[in-house]
Scaffold this motif. Structure first.
Motif, PDB file in Angstrom:
ATOM      1  N   THR A 211       0.827  -1.217   0.000  1.00  0.00           N
ATOM      2  CA  THR A 211       0.000   0.000   0.000  1.00  0.00           C
ATOM      3  C   THR A 211       0.856   1.260   0.000  1.00  0.00           C
ATOM      4  O   THR A 211       0.470   2.278  -0.577  1.00  0.00           O
ATOM      5  N   THR A 212       2.036   1.193   0.621  1.00  0.00           N
ATOM      6  CA  THR A 212       2.951   2.329   0.581  1.00  0.00           C
ATOM      7  C   THR A 212       3.408   2.589  -0.841  1.00  0.00           C
ATOM      8  O   THR A 212       3.487   3.743  -1.292  1.00  0.00           O
ATOM      9  N   PRO A 392      -4.823  -1.218  -7.728  1.00  0.00           N
ATOM     10  CA  PRO A 392      -4.249  -1.217  -6.378  1.00  0.00           C
ATOM     11  C   PRO A 392      -5.290  -1.149  -5.261  1.00  0.00           C
ATOM     12  O   PRO A 392      -4.954  -0.765  -4.130  1.00  0.00           O
ATOM     13  N   SER A 393      -6.517  -1.541  -5.539  1.00  0.00           N
ATOM     14  CA  SER A 393      -7.546  -1.471  -4.506  1.00  0.00           C
ATOM     15  C   SER A 393      -7.249  -2.450  -3.373  1.00  0.00           C
ATOM     16  O   SER A 393      -6.581  -3.484  -3.569  1.00  0.00           O
ATOM     17  N   LEU A 397      -5.827  -6.292  -3.553  1.00  0.00           N
ATOM     18  CA  LEU A 397      -4.583  -6.639  -2.861  1.00  0.00           C
ATOM     19  C   LEU A 397      -4.794  -7.830  -1.933  1.00  0.00           C
ATOM     20  O   LEU A 397      -3.958  -8.741  -1.884  1.00  0.00           O
ATOM     21  N   ALA A 398      -5.898  -7.837  -1.196  1.00  0.00           N
ATOM     22  CA  ALA A 398      -6.165  -8.962  -0.290  1.00  0.00           C
ATOM     23  C   ALA A 398      -6.232 -10.272  -1.059  1.00  0.00           C
ATOM     24  O   ALA A 398      -5.719 -11.311  -0.609  1.00  0.00           O
ATOM     25  N   SER A 399      -6.834 -10.234  -2.234  1.00  0.00           N
ATOM     26  CA  SER A 399      -6.924 -11.439  -3.059  1.00  0.00           C
ATOM     27  C   SER A 399      -5.537 -11.878  -3.538  1.00  0.00           C
ATOM     28  O   SER A 399      -5.200 -13.063  -3.485  1.00  0.00           O
ATOM     29  N   LEU A 400      -4.731 -10.931  -3.988  1.00  0.00           N
ATOM     30  CA  LEU A 400      -3.388 -11.253  -4.479  1.00  0.00           C
ATOM     31  C   LEU A 400      -2.510 -11.825  -3.375  1.00  0.00           C
ATOM     32  O   LEU A 400      -1.782 -12.815  -3.575  1.00  0.00           O
ATOM     33  N   GLU A 405       0.181 -16.344  -0.613  1.00  0.00           N
ATOM     34  CA  GLU A 405       0.299 -17.152   0.597  1.00  0.00           C
ATOM     35  C   GLU A 405       0.035 -18.622   0.289  1.00  0.00           C
ATOM     36  O   GLU A 405       0.688 -19.511   0.855  1.00  0.00           O
ATOM     37  N   THR A 406      -0.888 -18.909  -0.604  1.00  0.00           N
ATOM     38  CA  THR A 406      -1.140 -20.295  -1.002  1.00  0.00           C
ATOM     39  C   THR A 406       0.084 -20.903  -1.672  1.00  0.00           C
ATOM     40  O   THR A 406       0.473 -22.045  -1.373  1.00  0.00           O
ATOM     41  N   VAL A 407       0.729 -20.147  -2.545  1.00  0.00           N
ATOM     42  CA  VAL A 407       1.937 -20.636  -3.219  1.00  0.00           C
ATOM     43  C   VAL A 407       3.054 -20.866  -2.206  1.00  0.00           C
ATOM     44  O   VAL A 407       3.778 -21.866  -2.256  1.00  0.00           O
ATOM     45  N   ARG A 408       3.199 -19.924  -1.259  1.00  0.00           N
ATOM     46  CA  ARG A 408       4.220 -20.102  -0.202  1.00  0.00           C
ATOM     47  C   ARG A 408       3.950 -21.359   0.610  1.00  0.00           C
ATOM     48  O   ARG A 408       4.868 -22.143   0.889  1.00  0.00           O
ATOM     49  N   GLY A 409       2.703 -21.573   1.021  1.00  0.00           N
ATOM     50  CA  GLY A 409       2.358 -22.749   1.811  1.00  0.00           C
ATOM     51  C   GLY A 409       2.618 -24.040   1.069  1.00  0.00           C
ATOM     52  O   GLY A 409       3.100 -25.025   1.655  1.00  0.00           O
ATOM     53  N   GLU A 410       2.340 -24.056  -0.225  1.00  0.00           N
ATOM     54  CA  GLU A 410       2.594 -25.261  -1.020  1.00  0.00           C
ATOM     55  C   GLU A 410       4.088 -25.558  -1.103  1.00  0.00           C
ATOM     56  O   GLU A 410       4.504 -26.717  -0.991  1.00  0.00           O
TER      57      GLU A 410
END
Length: 433
Positions: A211-212, A392-393, A397-400, A405-410
């Motif tokens: 957001t910054t 940039p809404s 952003l929350a969806s992205l 996070e899903t990719v990181r967890g996998e």
């Protein structure tokens, strides 16, 4: 340094190859051998300078080297590995990719002479098969936490240039922004946890960095957004096919650019100045001397002992001096540790400033976060910043961030599957290790 002096400095290393490396290569004959193949990322003037340095190393060794430079480095290397014909030495800028190759037994651990030059944070040791070893060494490095601006432009109200296109890796100028902001706002510890897959992408510190970035760029028209998404980070092409840089390209009404030290080849001789990025990023005062860095690291993919010798020579003070002497000032390489090299005479004040920041102005150096991540996560990060730049809404952003996070967890095996990636642990260090 003249040629006779270079040859004198390299004479001890040539002894290692004398007599066709009889001590190292069983069955070696006097017949000419195939040249060692070096695959790397440099093209244009950078590639020409590196090839010239290799030509100097050829002199009197009895072994020749062939350089293959490409902007599609990962794709080229993957296809060569799949064909069972990897290069003898490859030069990569991604610790994540190098880690993956090491754990898949594609890399040969470095010999002691080269491993001693595995400077932090560019070359962390890896624990593979219960042994901690060094698998790559930085040949050249870059400072990333920099802002370039038109001479006389006010820093109070910067208008930011952004060009996101870069062939197969479009999006990395945006990930550089997010990484640099997070590093200066949250500090090296949080940055390291995030880059190495130990921090949720939805964490407040990570979200704030995104957001910054949007706030700093300000409101943009749809036409401006599309222009940035489809324009190369080098800007428009000028006379002779040379890039103008975003600060000098038509269609960009901007005064400042967030970009790595390598872009100095575009702005050499122009009324453009460089300074640390910290003052622009809404960060913590205590992190003003913290810098993000990147590097081009050499790794050995071959059992040929001459490949180890080549890496040792390239990373040596003598090899560095040859390379630096062959390069134009605008593409002169920066090294992780200038020890053993004669003082540099700078003709470009920007090059002098970057050299000073890298060697004495930084308190902490942290490796480029996306280049630490698993390749799949890095690619998803690139795509996400492109999507965020267009929209940039908060909701988008929350969806992205949820997708990342899903990719990181996998990759970490947190969803019940096998862990597919184990990153290095230490990616931040004080200069000099």
């Amino acid at each position: 340094m003249n040629r006779s002096m270079r040859r004198f400095l390299l004479r001890p290393l040539r002894v290692l190859l004398a007599g066709c490396l009889l001590a190292l290569v069983p069955g070696c004959t006097s017949n000419p051998r195939d040249p060692l193949v070096v695959l790397g990322p440099w093209t244009g003037k950078e590639g020409e300078a590196f090839e010239a340095a290799l030509a100097e190393l050829d002199d009197g060794t009895g072994r020749r080297y062939t350089y293959e430079g490409t902007r599609s480095l990962r794709e080229t290397l993957v296809s060569q590995l799949e064909a069972g014909d990897p290069p003898d030495v490859a030069i990569l800028n991604s610790i994540g990719e190098l880690t993956e190759y090491a754990r898949r037994d594609k890399l040969v651990p470095l010999a002691e002479e080269s491993a001693e030059r595995a400077y932090a944070p560019w070359s962390p040791t890896l624990l593979v098969d219960s042994r901690r070893r060094t698998y790559w060494v930085p040949l050249k490095v870059d400072l990333k936490s920099l802002v370039w601006s038109k001479e006389g432009a006010s820093s109070a109200d910067p208008k930011w240039c952004v060009g996101m296109a870069s062939q197969a890796t479009s999006g990395w100028p945006g990930t550089d922004w997010v990484e640099d902001i997070l590093l200066h706002q949250a500090g090296p510890d949080v940055y390291t946890r995030w880059a190495t897959g130990r921090l949720d992408w939805r964490a407040p510190a990570v979200e704030r960095a995104w957001t910054t970035w949007a706030r700093l760029l300000g409101k943009r028209s749809p036409a401006s957004v599309e222009h940035s998404l489809t324009t190369s980070f080098e800007g428009a092409t000028g006379p002779g096919g040379q890039p103008r840089g975003l600060l000098g390209s038509p269609g960009f009404d901007c005064t400042h650019e967030h970009q790595s030290a390598f872009i100095r080849y575009v702005y050499a001789g122009k009324d453009v100045r460089v300074e640390p990025s910290a003052r622009y990023l809404d960060g913590r005062p205590e992190e003003r001397d913290t810098f993000e860095v990147s590097g081009d690291m050499a790794a050995v993919f071959s059992d040929d002992p001459a490949a180890q010798v080549l890496v040792e020579r390239l990373s040596s003070p003598a090899g560095r001096e040859i390379w630096r002497a062959e390069a134009d000032p605008a593409v002169r390489p920066l090294f992780p540790d200038p020890a053993g090299l004669p003082p540099t005479t700078f003709t470009d004040p920007n090059e002098q400033e970057i050299h000073s920041l890298l060697t004495s102005g930084a308190r902490t150096l942290c490796f480029d976060a996306s280049d630490v991540m698993a390749p799949g996560l890095r690619d998803a990060f690139h795509r996400a910043v492109l999507e965020f730049f267009r929209d940039p809404s908060r909701r988008h952003l929350a969806s992205l961030l949820g997708q990342l996070e899903t990719v990181r967890g996998e990759a970490n095996g947190e969803s019940g599957g096998d862990r597919t990636f184990r990153p290095p642990e230490d990616i931040c260090a004080s200069p000099g290790g």
